[in-house]
Each structure stands twice: as structure tokens, then as C-alpha cells.
Design an enzyme around this catalytic site. Structure first.
Site: not given
Ligand code: XMP
Length: 510
Positions: A54, A81-82, A168, A170, A222-228, A366
Site C-alpha cells: 500500500g 511491503c506495507y 514484492h 508477486e 457481444s462476441g467478446g471473450v467473457d460473454s462468449s 481473465k
């Protein structure tokens, strides 16, 4: 299922931490520090907790703190870190500011043996970004790593399962970061690898089959990844009771509408309604040149078309959305300033009455959505496609949107994509496309003077689309695209390449 809590104190890498844990097949969820109480933590049965970094200093009155009781729950904690400084402070240590010795960037760290550093060499590179440091350790802790300018690069109280690292783990610049996170998750917390995408898909399909039995569900595809991916998953659960409405607003890329229709209707047999509303959208956009106004009109018209289709269907009671985990986290954090109003279907439920909303992907990042998409049989070209904005080519067609400009743009964009693919440069860029400007310029073709429009080619390389670099595409690729565009498309006389990074520019032109 074993779970790790990522308690967010305002760090910029909170999502990255959760993704690293999930990459180990262990479920991690992020909560803002003020979103969950001690009782909530106890009730959720977490196997471990990670405090994020943070921007604050622990002595700053405005800095985020947490009930120190969290260290006494018997649940292992890793502070980063923080989070490392906060843990030291909560347990009775002191923090100081090293104004002249702050560390930033790749730093050599010398680690001692401890469960967190199992398999990590004595000397390794870690990513540091701090000014404050732990000056006096709390009772019961020992220093487990140092660097040239930090006397406490890591600390541990092994008996209580409490660990802190100033660096960090990560970020990929920390050479053994993945190992350190995996040590925490497995060796310290004793988690099992039971977060698996195939199990998740199978279980959600079974759950939705039961919870949505006999109900009609509507999804804006929509044809995007998520809605597909959401469409295919729900289709496997409830078949023809899922109705997908695909609004073709006439501002899609070349062949996009037909591709989406044939994939979902043809390959998956999904109950899909394609609404060809191109003329209607262009009518509303006639004479409009102001970018925000164009976006607003498209957003509102989209909702109107969708509402009309829903009304025609009559007996639909559930709305499905392709919301993913970063959307859920972001919406819990409050909004930042609007740079561009994004038209996504988030505004739908407020205006339309549904009995319920289902969001099958709301727990997934994603990359996890992509994994499920592949498992469910979506082609790789669909799953790994580059993002395409909701308002489509409208944000790449500067000035008034006309069918003539759209059609020049579609062709130029298709050629650019073909040439990037031919040059095998898809891996260099995260998004690449053409835009069409209002600028006209003189050219010469054979013995004739030409006077036509200017096409912009844009390609960006980015991790998260918040910042982006322009892609150093090979000159040969740019040359091939430029020469084909001018030669094959009548009406284009000039091609330019956009070499602005974001910020100060944005990825899209409008
Ligand atoms: P900007 O232009 O804001 O774009 O730098 C960042 C990323 O967001 C995409 N984008 C959108 N996505 N609806 C979307 O779903 C929108 O209205 C929209 N506008 C921009 C853009 O393509 C890039 O990937």
C-alpha cells in the site's frame, strides 16, 4: 475448497497476488481491508491471509489498519511491503523512514533458511519499492532476510505462522517470487491444490442446471471473450432455455457479425437472435461528431434494442451477464474519474425488471475465463482474441460516422490484421487495429492525382491496458500493410503509424 484471503491495503498488485495463488490451483479472494471483519474472516474458514502492499506509512493517521486480533486467529499471515510493516507494527515492532536509503527496483536479497524460503538460494534478486522499513522486530520474530540497505528485508515468527517480506514476491522481477508464494500456500498454510478450472466448469454447469431449471435466461452476447464463455457455459447447463441476443450495431469489424452467428448458432447450436440494427444506429449518429456524445448514443440505443428484444420474448425472468472478478473488485472500490464512458451492459438491470441475475464468471480472472472457454470447446482464436470496444468501430471512425467511412475502415483494418499475422507478429502486440481520420491528403497513382483519406495504424503492447507502449512492429510489416491499404482500397491515400504511448494518449482514438 481451501481458500486464501488477500487483504487489500491499497496496493497496486492486489490482483496479481490473488492470481499467483490461483496459479498454484488454490482459490484466493480479495477483500478491501474495510470489507471484512474478524468474525467474517473466522466464519469464512481461510487457510491463510496475505496483507498486500500500500502507498502509506503505518504512522500516517490516514493509513489503513486492521484489528491486531487477526494475528492471533491461528491462521498463517504473509505481509508484503506495507503489509510486512503493518504486521510488525501490529505485533509491537517499530517502523522508521529511510529517507536517504529507500530502495526501488531489482535488489539483491540475502535470505536465511525458513519455511518461506525453502528452495530459495541464499542470494537472489527481489523487487523492492519502499522508503519505510521495520527497525525493531516485534517480540518472537527473527530477521530472515536482509539487503545492503534494509536490515529487515524479511521476518518470521514460525511458531505463530507469521511472515513478512519487504519486497514484492508477486511481481515477475522477483526471481523466486513464485516459489515464495507457493511455500506460503503449501508449506505454511497446508493448502491442497483443489481450485481447478475443469472442476469449476463442471460444478457450475451442474449447479445452474438445478437452480435455473424451467427458467428462461437472457444474455447479451457481444462476441467478446467473457460473454462468449458465459454463453457456452450456460448453454451446456440449460440448453435452449438460454436465449442470446447479439446486437449487430453495424460497427463491427469485417465479417465479425457472421463469424459470431455461425460459431454460436452453427457450432454450439445456441438459441441466438441476431439483431441487425446497423441502419438504426447510423440514423441516430447522423451529424454527430463529439466523441462522448457518440458513445452515449450507442450505449443508449444498445439498451433500447436489447429491451425491445427482451419484451418480444416475453417469458424471460433471468438476466445473465459476463461479469468477471476484476469487475467485481473494481466496483467495490469506488469509481475513478471518467476518461471515456464505457458502454457495457452494466446499466441494463436497473431499467429492466428481472427476477434475478446470474453471473457465471464472477469469481474468475481473465486467464481463468480463457481456460474454461477452451475446455468448453471455444476455438483458440475466439478465446485469445484481442479486446474490442463495446461501441466498436465508432471509436475508430473520427468525426461523423458514415457507412462510406466504416467500409473503408473495415477493409483497412482487415488488411492490417492480415499483415501482422503474415509477419507472425501477433505475439508482440496485445491490440492492433486501424482508425480512419477526417484528414484528406493528395497522392499520386500512375499518372493521376488522388485525394483521399488518411488511415492510422495503431498497435499497443500492454499488461493491463491501463498503460501501454506502442508496439515496435517490424518495418516490413508496416510497409506491407501501408502499401496494400493504399493500393487495394480506393479512397485512401495515406497511412500513418501511431507512436504515442498511454498515457498521455489512450489506446483508442476516441
Ligand atoms: P482506452 O482507449 O481507454 O482503451 O485506452 C483501453 C482498453 O479499453 C478498450 N475500450 C473499451 N472496451 N467498452 C469496452 O468494453 C468501451 O467502450 C471501450 N472503450 C475502450 C480499448 O479497446 C482498450 O482495449
Amino acid at each position: 475448497m481451501d481458500k486464501i484471503l488477500v487483504l487489500d491495503f491499497g496496493g497496486q498488485y492486489d490482483q496479481l497476488i490473488a492470481r499467483r495463488v490461483r496459479a498454484e490451483s488454490v482459490y484466493a479472494e480479495i477483500k478491501n481491508f474495510d470489507q471484512i471483519t474478524i468474525d467474517g474472516i473466522k466464519a469464512a474458514g481461510y487457510k491463510g491471509i496475505i496483507f498486500t502492499g500500500g502507498p502509506n506509512s503505518v504512522y500516517d493517521p490516514a493509513s489503513p489498519h486492521y484489528d491486531p486480533e487477526i494475528l492471533n486467529l491461528g491462521i498463517p499471515v504473509l505481509g508484503i511491503c506495507y503489509g510486512h510493516q503493518l504486521m510488525a507494527y501490529m505485533a509491537g515492532g517499530t517502523i522508521a523512514s529511510a529517507e536517504n536509503a529507500s530502495e526501488y527496483g531489482k535488489t539483491t536479497v540475502f535470505a536465511d533458511e525458513c519455511p518461506l524460503f525453502d528452495g530459495v538460494p541464499r542470494e537472489s534478486i527481489c523487487w523492492m519499492s519502499h522508503t519505510d522499513y521495520v527497525r525493531e522486530l516485534p517480540a518472537g520474530f527473527r530477521t530472515t532476510a536482509v539487503s545492503a540497505s534494509c536490515s529487515c528485508a524479511a521476518m518470521a515468527n514460525e511458531v505463530r505462522g507469521l511472515y513478512g517480506v519487504q519486497f514484492h514476491p508477486e511481481v515477475t522481477h522477483t526471481a523466486y517470487g513464485t516459489k515464495i508464494i507457493s511455500n506460503f500456500v503449501f508449506k505454511v498454510c497446508g493448502c491442497e491444490r483443489n481450485w481447478k478450472m475443469d472442476d469449476f466448469a463442471e460444478k457450475s454447469i451442474a449447479d445452474f442446471r438445478e437452480s435455473l431449471a424451467g427458467k428462461k435466461v437472457l444474455l447479451a452476447l457481444s462476441g467478446g471473450v467473457d460473454s462468449s464463455v458465459a454463453a457456452v457455459l450456460l448453454n451446456k447447463a440449460i440448453g435452449q432455455n438460454l436465449v442470446c441476443v447479439f446486437v449487430d450495431h453495424g460497427m463491427l469489424r469485417k465479417n465479425e457479425g457472421d463469424y459470431v452467428e455461425s460459431l454460436f448458432k452453427g457450432k454450439f447450436g445456441i438459441n441466438l437472435i441476431r439483431v441487425n440494427a446497423g441502419e438504426r444506429f447510423l440514423g441516430k449518429l447522423k451529424g454527430v461528431t463529439e466523441p462522448e456524445k457518440k458513445r452515449k448514443i450507442i450505449g443508449e440505443e444498445f439498451i433500447r434494442v436489447f429491451e425491445e428484444e427482451a419484451r418480444k420474448l416475453g417469458d424471460v425472468t433471468v438476466l445473465a451477464q459476463g461479469t468477471i472478478y476484476p469487475d467485481v473488485i473494481e466496483s467495490g472500490k469506488g469509481k475513478s474519474a471518467t476518461i471515456k464512458s464505457h458502454h457495457n451492459v452494466g446499466g441494463l438491470p436497473e431499467r429492466m425488471s428481472f427476477e434475478s441475475i446470474v453471473e457465471p464468471l464472477r469469481l474468475l480472472f481473465k486467464d481463468e475465463v480463457r481456460k474454461i472457454g477452451l475446455e468448453l470447446g471455444l476455438p483458440a482464436e475466439m478465446v485469445f482474441r484481442q479486446p474490442f470496444p463495446g461501441p466498436g468501430l465508432a471509436v475508430r471512425c473520427l468525426g461523423e460516422i458514415t457507412e462510406e467511412k466504416l467500409s473503408l475502415l473495415r477493409e483497412a483494418d482487415a488488411i492490417f490484421r492480415e499483415e501482422v499475422a503474415r509477419g507472425k507478429c501477433e505475439g508482440m502486440a496485445n491490440q492492433y487495429f486501424a482508425a480512419i481520420t477526417e484528414t484528406r491528403s493528395v497522392g499520386v497513382m500512375g499518372d493521376f492525382r488522388t485525394y483521399g483519406r488518411t488511415i492510422v495504424l495503431r498497435s499497443v503492447t500492454t499488461d493491463d491496458f491501463m498503460t501501454a507502449e506502442w508496439t515496435r512492429l517490424p518495418y516490413e510489416v508496416l510497409e506491407a500493410a501501408s502499401s496494400r491499404i493504399v493500393n487495394e482500397i480506393k479512397g485512401i491515400t495515406r497511412v500513418v503509424y501511431d507512436i504515442t504511448s498511454k498515457p498521455p494518449a489512450t489506446v483508442e482514438w476516441e
